[in-house]
Design a protein around this motif. Structure first.
Motif, mmCIF file in Angstrom:
data_model
loop_
_atom_site.group_PDB
_atom_site.id
_atom_site.type_symbol
_atom_site.label_atom_id
_atom_site.label_comp_id
_atom_site.label_asym_id
_atom_site.label_seq_id
_atom_site.Cartn_x
_atom_site.Cartn_y
_atom_site.Cartn_z
ATOM 1 N N LYS A 274 0.851 -1.191 0.000
ATOM 2 C CA LYS A 274 0.000 0.000 0.000
ATOM 3 C C LYS A 274 0.894 1.252 0.000
ATOM 4 C CE LYS A 274 -4.304 0.500 2.266
ATOM 5 N NZ LYS A 274 -5.073 0.501 3.498
ATOM 6 N N GLY A 275 0.517 2.222 -0.821
ATOM 7 C CA GLY A 275 1.280 3.475 -0.878
ATOM 8 C C GLY A 275 0.324 4.599 -1.218
ATOM 9 N N ALA A 276 0.866 5.651 -1.815
ATOM 10 C CA ALA A 276 0.004 6.770 -2.218
ATOM 11 C C ALA A 276 0.206 7.039 -3.699
ATOM 12 C CB ALA A 276 0.317 8.004 -1.406
ATOM 13 N N TYR A 277 -0.917 7.257 -4.380
ATOM 14 C CA TYR A 277 -0.883 7.588 -5.801
ATOM 15 C C TYR A 277 -0.911 9.098 -5.894
ATOM 16 C CZ TYR A 277 -2.547 7.807 -10.666
ATOM 17 O OH TYR A 277 -2.690 8.062 -12.004
ATOM 18 N N LYS A 278 0.177 9.689 -6.365
ATOM 19 C CA LYS A 278 0.209 11.159 -6.461
ATOM 20 C C LYS A 278 -0.081 11.543 -7.899
ATOM 21 C CE LYS A 278 3.511 12.377 -2.798
ATOM 22 N NZ LYS A 278 3.809 10.994 -2.353
ATOM 23 N N CYS B 150 0.824 1.277 -10.119
ATOM 24 C CA CYS B 150 -0.360 1.545 -9.295
ATOM 25 C C CYS B 150 -1.489 0.640 -9.787
ATOM 26 C CB CYS B 150 -0.757 3.004 -9.459
ATOM 27 S SG CYS B 150 -2.350 3.352 -8.720
ATOM 28 N N ILE B 151 -2.041 -0.193 -8.874
ATOM 29 C CA ILE B 151 -3.057 -1.154 -9.342
ATOM 30 C C ILE B 151 -4.401 -1.010 -8.621
ATOM 31 C CG2 ILE B 151 -1.420 -2.880 -10.182
ATOM 32 C CD1 ILE B 151 -2.023 -4.422 -7.530
ATOM 33 N N SER B 152 -4.602 0.095 -7.869
ATOM 34 C CA SER B 152 -5.940 0.289 -7.286
ATOM 35 C C SER B 152 -6.249 1.769 -7.174
ATOM 36 C CB SER B 152 -6.029 -0.364 -5.904
ATOM 37 O OG SER B 152 -5.499 0.504 -4.916
ATOM 38 N N GLU C 248 -12.114 -3.384 0.619
ATOM 39 C CA GLU C 248 -13.243 -3.153 -0.289
ATOM 40 C C GLU C 248 -13.416 -1.715 -0.779
ATOM 41 O OE1 GLU C 248 -15.777 -5.440 -1.492
ATOM 42 O OE2 GLU C 248 -14.405 -7.025 -0.893
ATOM 43 N N LYS C 249 -12.769 -0.726 -0.097
ATOM 44 C CA LYS C 249 -12.997 0.643 -0.606
ATOM 45 C C LYS C 249 -12.117 0.953 -1.838
ATOM 46 C CE LYS C 249 -10.050 3.520 2.416
ATOM 47 N NZ LYS C 249 -9.225 2.538 3.159
ATOM 48 N N HIS C 250 -11.226 0.022 -2.160
ATOM 49 C CA HIS C 250 -10.399 0.162 -3.368
ATOM 50 C C HIS C 250 -10.983 -0.670 -4.509
ATOM 51 C CE1 HIS C 250 -6.535 1.979 -1.845
ATOM 52 N NE2 HIS C 250 -7.166 1.736 -0.702
ATOM 53 N N VAL C 251 -10.847 -0.158 -5.737
ATOM 54 C CA VAL C 251 -11.127 -1.029 -6.891
ATOM 55 C C VAL C 251 -9.812 -1.260 -7.642
ATOM 56 C CG1 VAL C 251 -13.560 -0.414 -7.209
ATOM 57 C CG2 VAL C 251 -11.806 0.887 -8.427
ATOM 58 N N ILE C 252 -9.722 -2.445 -8.252
ATOM 59 C CA ILE C 252 -8.509 -2.796 -9.005
ATOM 60 C C ILE C 252 -8.483 -1.991 -10.302
ATOM 61 C CG2 ILE C 252 -7.395 -4.692 -10.255
ATOM 62 C CD1 ILE C 252 -8.363 -6.495 -7.903
#
Length: 642
Positions: free
Chosen positions: A120-124, A204-206, A220-224
């Motif tokens: 898990k990370g952050a998508y900037k 980034c995959i979600s 569940e709050k993430h989608v692929i």
């Protein structure tokens, strides 16, 4: 041990809008390759489908006040209708919104996560709120604003899961370098090697900013997101989760056929995912070129997006398939133009192929009451035709196995021309008048029917409907569906004593609206080159000769000019247009002998009216006393003679 298996895929297309001719091109290539492998007796699985998730689709659906699934259902139904119209023989159609695919994607996520390759990370990204879109620095407009709406963007970070793609960079680089055939054509391979050498980022995959997608099974709050969902489609229908035997049979795929713009995802991201899953890599990623329309890339803003449905309704699926597959060398960009399509239909389909079938059936009907008699003995011309047929089957087999589709079609058409020429060489109408030449005539008729039997099988991957129509008109006793490549590897498969079927036109000629021919402008005196006065009276300068434009043209039609026993009216294809020419060769040629001949035309002769027919040019012929022969060459129409 069952038959050899072959698995081919197209990309899954994105249902944000209708498909255009470029999509039809890609799917037609895959279909012709799949059909060839079935013909070769292999067990084929051919997959196409639709890539349905993501923010863009969700926004489009919201704008229409409907659910995303309702939005994609409508468009995907159009995809399936188009593939039906084009006669695409896919074994399955994968939709990423299907339950079976959701299970596969979630299982793959779990396996790769359990291995420690997802974190898990952050998508900037730079975010435009009104458009709900992320942009990179490079995508912004010149003012540093959103390229879509021109409003300011703000940097946001969104929590996301990442796949450790960087971990596999060295392995995939080594794989590409060790397997020269993995990425085709070679130009795409070199691009990929350079791309990896610049360093691979994690993927980034979600996403959490929209929910139209497959939920991350552990959160569940993430989608692929995109590629992790889209690329894994190739595993779903061949039993990745539910049929191990089927999966082992078809995986690894033989070919992923893709447009050149997505080669990178298929030859770098996809293999890295497979390595993380400990699965073998596909044998080949083949990047085909783009279709440009009359010279420019298709784009909605230019309004030059060609709708394949309209074309199929107008010209028929087989003609479109033939044009796309013949005209474009696989891997390179190709040009689509409706004029070129019509010329191919007239020259190759109506004239070369249609004429061969029609002439043959008519002659068997007329000379032998429709019966194909047994052949006995062979002349040199017969031997040469048969050798050509067998060589063409071999070229077809090797070429299709290597996906050299355009080259193969040209070879098949060279044989069709050869069979047409065989009619002119053997002159069956003369044999029919001589009672002692009955066997010779029977041989010629047999060889023509057998050539057509072989041709019908050779064109089956490209033009499945036409292939079967030829088979039916020949009235072959076996069902076309059961025919295999082995059936044409030996000469003589047409049973003697069979009766041919009824001749019907395969491809009616399409009349082009002819622009009125412009008479050659009178040359102004001052533009004439200065004469070298020392030249002898009958000598000309290179400038004089340079004014005569000579070009190879193909004779499409020939008919006598009424009340003129020496004249024939010819229609010729110059490579860019169809012209009418009057030629004084009627005493030396039957009109049917001329059809398909490649002759030389003086292109820039001032048009002249001869016996009420305007003649646009002059055919070159050689004469000696009473003998006369038109000068013919084996070069494509449009070739310049100099």
């Amino acid at each position: 041990m069952g038959s050899k298996s072959f698995y081919i895929t197209t990309p899954i297309y994105y249902p944000s809008a209708k498909l255009h001719i470029g999509h039809a091109y890609c799917t037609t290539i895959a279909d012709s390759v799949a059909r060839y492998h079935r013909l070769a007796g292999e067990d084929v699985f051919f997959l196409t489908g639709s890539d349905e998730h993501g923010q863009k689709i969700q926004e489009k659906a919201e704008a229409q006040g409907i659910k995303p699934i309702e939005y994609v259902d409508k468009i995907v139904a159009e995809f399936q209708k188009l593939w039906d119209m084009l006669n695409i023989s896919n074994d399955d159609f994968i939709r990423t919104s299907q339950k079976r695919h959701e299970k596969v994607v979630q299982e793959i996520f779990r396996r790769v996560y359990d291995k420690g390759d997802i974190y898990k990370g952050a998508y900037k990204g730079l975010y435009c709120t009104p458009c709900e879109s992320f942009w990179t620095e490079l995508q912004l407009d010149e003012n540093g604003c959103c390229p879509d709406c021109g409003r300011p963007v703000k940097e946001v970070a969104e929590e996301a899961y990442f796949f450790k793609m960087s971990k596999y960079a060295d392995r995939i680089l080594k794989y590409i370098e060790d397997n020269p055939d993995f990425i085709q054509p070679v130009s795409r391979r070199n691009e990929m090697i350079n791309f990896i050498k610049q360093g691979l980022d994690d993927l980034c995959i979600s996403r959490t900013s929209f929910d139209w997608g497959i939920p991350v099974p552990i959160d569940e709050k993430h989608v692929i997101y995109v590629w992790f969902d889209a690329l894994t489609n190739y595993l779903t229908p061949i039993g990745f989760l539910d049929d191990q035997e089927k999966f082992n049979k078809f995986w690894p795929a033989n070919v992923h056929l893709v447009g050149k713009e997505i080669v990178r995802f298929h030859s770098i991201i996809w293999p890295c995912i497979l390595m993380a899953l400990d699965l073998p890599l596909p044998k080949q990623i083949y990047g085909h070129g783009w279709l440009v329309v009359d010279g420019s890339k298709m784009s909605k803003s230019l309004g030059n997006v060609v709708d394949p449905v309209e074309l199929i309704n107008k010209y028929g699926a087989d003609a479109i398939r033939y044009f796309l597959l013949r005209e474009i060398n696989l891997g390179q960009d190709g040009n689509f133009s409706e004029l070129a399509l019509v010329q191919r239909i007239n020259a190759d389909l109506a004239n070369d192929l249609g004429n061969l079938l029609h002439r043959t059936l008519n002659m068997v009907g007329k000379f032998q009451k429709g019966e194909v008699l047994a052949a006995s003995g062979r002349s040199e011309v017969d031997e040469s035709l048969i050798a050509d047929a067998m060589a063409t089957v071999k070229t077809f087999d090797e070429g299709m196995a290597g996906m050299k589709i355009s080259t193969v079609i040209k070879a098949v058409w060279a044989f069709i021309s050869r069979a047409n020429k065989y009619i002119d060489e053997t002159v069956p109408w003369a044999l029919a008048k001589d009672v002692n030449k009955k066997q010779e005539l029977a041989n010629v008729m047999y060889n023509l029917v057998e050539s057509l039997r072989i041709i019908s099988v050779l064109i089956a991957p490209f033009m499945p409907t036409t292939a079967e129509r030829i088979w039916q008109q020949l009235n072959m006793p076996t069902s076309f569906a059961d025919v295999r490549l082995d059936d044409i590897k030996t000469w003589g498969g047409t049973p003697a004593g069979m009766h041919i079927g009824e001749a019907q036109q395969l491809f009616p000629r399409i009349e082009l609206e002819k622009e009125d021919a412009v008479p050659a402008a009178k040359e102004k005196k001052k533009d004439m080159p200065k004469q070298d006065n020392t030249a002898k009276d009958d000598e000309i300068t290179i400038d004089d000769f340079g004014k005569v434009k000579l070009q190879v043209v193909e004779i499409l039609e020939a008919e006598p000019v009424p009340k003129a026993d020496k004249l024939l009216k010819l229609k010729v294809n110059t490579g860019s247009e169809v012209r009418e020419v009057v030629s004084g060769i009627a005493k030396h040629y039957e009109p049917t002998q001329l059809i398909g001949k490649k002759v030389i035309l003086v292109m820039n002769l001032k048009p002249a009216k001869i016996r009420g027919v305007v003649s646009h040019g002059m055919i070159l012929a050689a004469s000696n006393g009473d003998e006369l022969e038109v000068v013919s060459v084996d070069m494509p129409a449009g070739s310049v003679v100099k």
